[in-house]
Design a protein around this motif. Structure first.
Motif, PDB file in Angstrom:
ATOM      1  N   UNK A  36       0.799  -1.224   0.000  1.00 46.01           N
ATOM      2  CA  UNK A  36       0.000   0.000   0.000  1.00 46.01           C
ATOM      3  C   UNK A  36       0.836   1.281   0.000  1.00 46.01           C
ATOM      4  N   UNK A  37       2.112   1.181   0.274  1.00 44.86           N
ATOM      5  CA  UNK A  37       2.937   2.376   0.357  1.00 44.86           C
ATOM      6  C   UNK A  37       4.135   2.260  -0.578  1.00 44.86           C
ATOM      7  N   UNK A  38       4.751   3.393  -0.911  1.00 46.39           N
ATOM      8  CA  UNK A  38       5.940   3.331  -1.773  1.00 46.39           C
ATOM      9  C   UNK A  38       7.026   2.469  -1.131  1.00 46.39           C
ATOM     10  N   UNK A  39       7.733   1.724  -1.953  1.00 40.11           N
ATOM     11  CA  UNK A  39       8.749   0.812  -1.430  1.00 40.11           C
ATOM     12  C   UNK A  39       9.988   1.552  -0.950  1.00 40.11           C
ATOM     13  N   UNK A  44      10.243  -3.201   2.416  1.00 38.76           N
ATOM     14  CA  UNK A  44      10.554  -4.537   1.895  1.00 38.76           C
ATOM     15  C   UNK A  44      10.978  -5.463   3.030  1.00 38.76           C
ATOM     16  N   UNK A  45      11.804  -4.964   3.926  1.00 35.80           N
ATOM     17  CA  UNK A  45      12.264  -5.766   5.075  1.00 35.80           C
ATOM     18  C   UNK A  45      11.082  -6.196   5.940  1.00 35.80           C
ATOM     19  N   UNK A  46      10.156  -5.263   6.232  1.00 37.44           N
ATOM     20  CA  UNK A  46       8.990  -5.589   7.055  1.00 37.44           C
ATOM     21  C   UNK A  46       8.097  -6.615   6.364  1.00 37.44           C
ATOM     22  N   UNK A  47       7.916  -6.479   5.056  1.00 38.45           N
ATOM     23  CA  UNK A  47       7.102  -7.434   4.299  1.00 38.45           C
ATOM     24  C   UNK A  47       7.720  -8.831   4.397  1.00 38.45           C
ATOM     25  N   UNK A  48       9.023  -8.920   4.162  1.00 38.08           N
ATOM     26  CA  UNK A  48       9.710 -10.215   4.215  1.00 38.08           C
ATOM     27  C   UNK A  48       9.683 -10.799   5.631  1.00 38.08           C
ATOM     28  N   UNK A  49       9.888  -9.975   6.634  1.00 34.39           N
ATOM     29  CA  UNK A  49       9.862 -10.456   8.017  1.00 34.39           C
ATOM     30  C   UNK A  49       8.482 -10.983   8.397  1.00 34.39           C
ATOM     31  N   UNK A  50       7.415 -10.359   7.885  1.00 31.89           N
ATOM     32  CA  UNK A  50       6.059 -10.858   8.146  1.00 31.89           C
ATOM     33  C   UNK A  50       5.875 -12.238   7.517  1.00 31.89           C
ATOM     34  N   UNK A  51       6.411 -12.437   6.307  1.00 26.58           N
ATOM     35  CA  UNK A  51       6.342 -13.756   5.682  1.00 26.58           C
ATOM     36  C   UNK A  51       7.121 -14.793   6.490  1.00 26.58           C
ATOM     37  N   UNK A  52       8.288 -14.410   6.989  1.00 31.14           N
ATOM     38  CA  UNK A  52       9.089 -15.327   7.801  1.00 31.14           C
ATOM     39  C   UNK A  52       8.331 -15.709   9.070  1.00 31.14           C
ATOM     40  N   UNK A  53       7.662 -14.752   9.703  1.00 28.70           N
ATOM     41  CA  UNK A  53       6.854 -15.053  10.890  1.00 28.70           C
ATOM     42  C   UNK A  53       5.753 -16.048  10.539  1.00 28.70           C
ATOM     43  N   UNK A  54       5.115 -15.858   9.376  1.00 27.37           N
ATOM     44  CA  UNK A  54       4.055 -16.774   8.949  1.00 27.37           C
ATOM     45  C   UNK A  54       4.590 -18.172   8.668  1.00 27.37           C
ATOM     46  N   UNK A  88      11.860  -5.568  -5.250  1.00 28.47           N
ATOM     47  CA  UNK A  88      10.970  -4.668  -5.984  1.00 28.47           C
ATOM     48  C   UNK A  88      10.879  -5.093  -7.438  1.00 28.47           C
ATOM     49  N   UNK A  89       9.730  -4.833  -8.050  1.00 30.97           N
ATOM     50  CA  UNK A  89       9.572  -5.052  -9.479  1.00 30.97           C
ATOM     51  C   UNK A  89       9.918  -3.734 -10.141  1.00 30.97           C
ATOM     52  N   UNK A  90      11.001  -3.719 -10.898  1.00 37.35           N
ATOM     53  CA  UNK A  90      11.431  -2.498 -11.561  1.00 37.35           C
ATOM     54  C   UNK A  90      10.820  -2.357 -12.933  1.00 37.35           C
ATOM     55  N   UNK A  91      10.975  -1.184 -13.517  1.00 35.89           N
ATOM     56  CA  UNK A  91      10.424  -0.915 -14.843  1.00 35.89           C
ATOM     57  C   UNK A  91      10.968  -1.894 -15.871  1.00 35.89           C
TER      58      UNK A  91
END
Length: 103
Positions: A36-39, A44-54, A88-91
């Motif tokens: 939902x927010x600019x990368x 990115x670190x928080x997103x990955x850490x949430x996946x690791x917790x899951x 990140x997905x770049x152009x």
């Protein structure tokens, strides 16, 4: 290596990410997601850490998106994941591809 936050925020696809899961079986699953927010490096670190917790729970994570004109709905049982990579997905990743976030 630090991510250039200014470069990420200036990208048209700044909130699109690619996630690659390597399962315990050795299979690899690649999905795309949108945050939902600019990368930034921190996002990115928080997103990955949430996946690791899951991964430590019985969570099943779903990803839905349009890519190259086709709709994808992927589900990953995170308990089966041996490794993951979030980037990140770049152009340059988007050239010639129609990618949209799912509903």
């Amino acid at each position: 290596m630090a991510i250039d936050d200014e470069a990420l925020n200036g990208s048209e696809v700044a909130s699109n990410i690619s996630v690659e899961f390597t399962l315990l079986s050795g299979e690899t699953i690649s999905v795309r997601d949108n945050v939902a927010e600019p990368l930034t490096e921190n996002v990115i670190r928080q997103y990955a850490e949430a996946l690791v917790q899951d991964m430590q729970a019985e969570a099943v994570r779903t990803f839905s998106y349009w890519w190259a004109g086709d709709f994808y709905f992927d589900a990953v049982r995170l308990r089966e994941v041996a490794a993951l990579s979030v980037s990140p997905v770049g152009a340059e990743d988007e050239d010639g591809e129609d990618w949209e976030e799912g509903p």
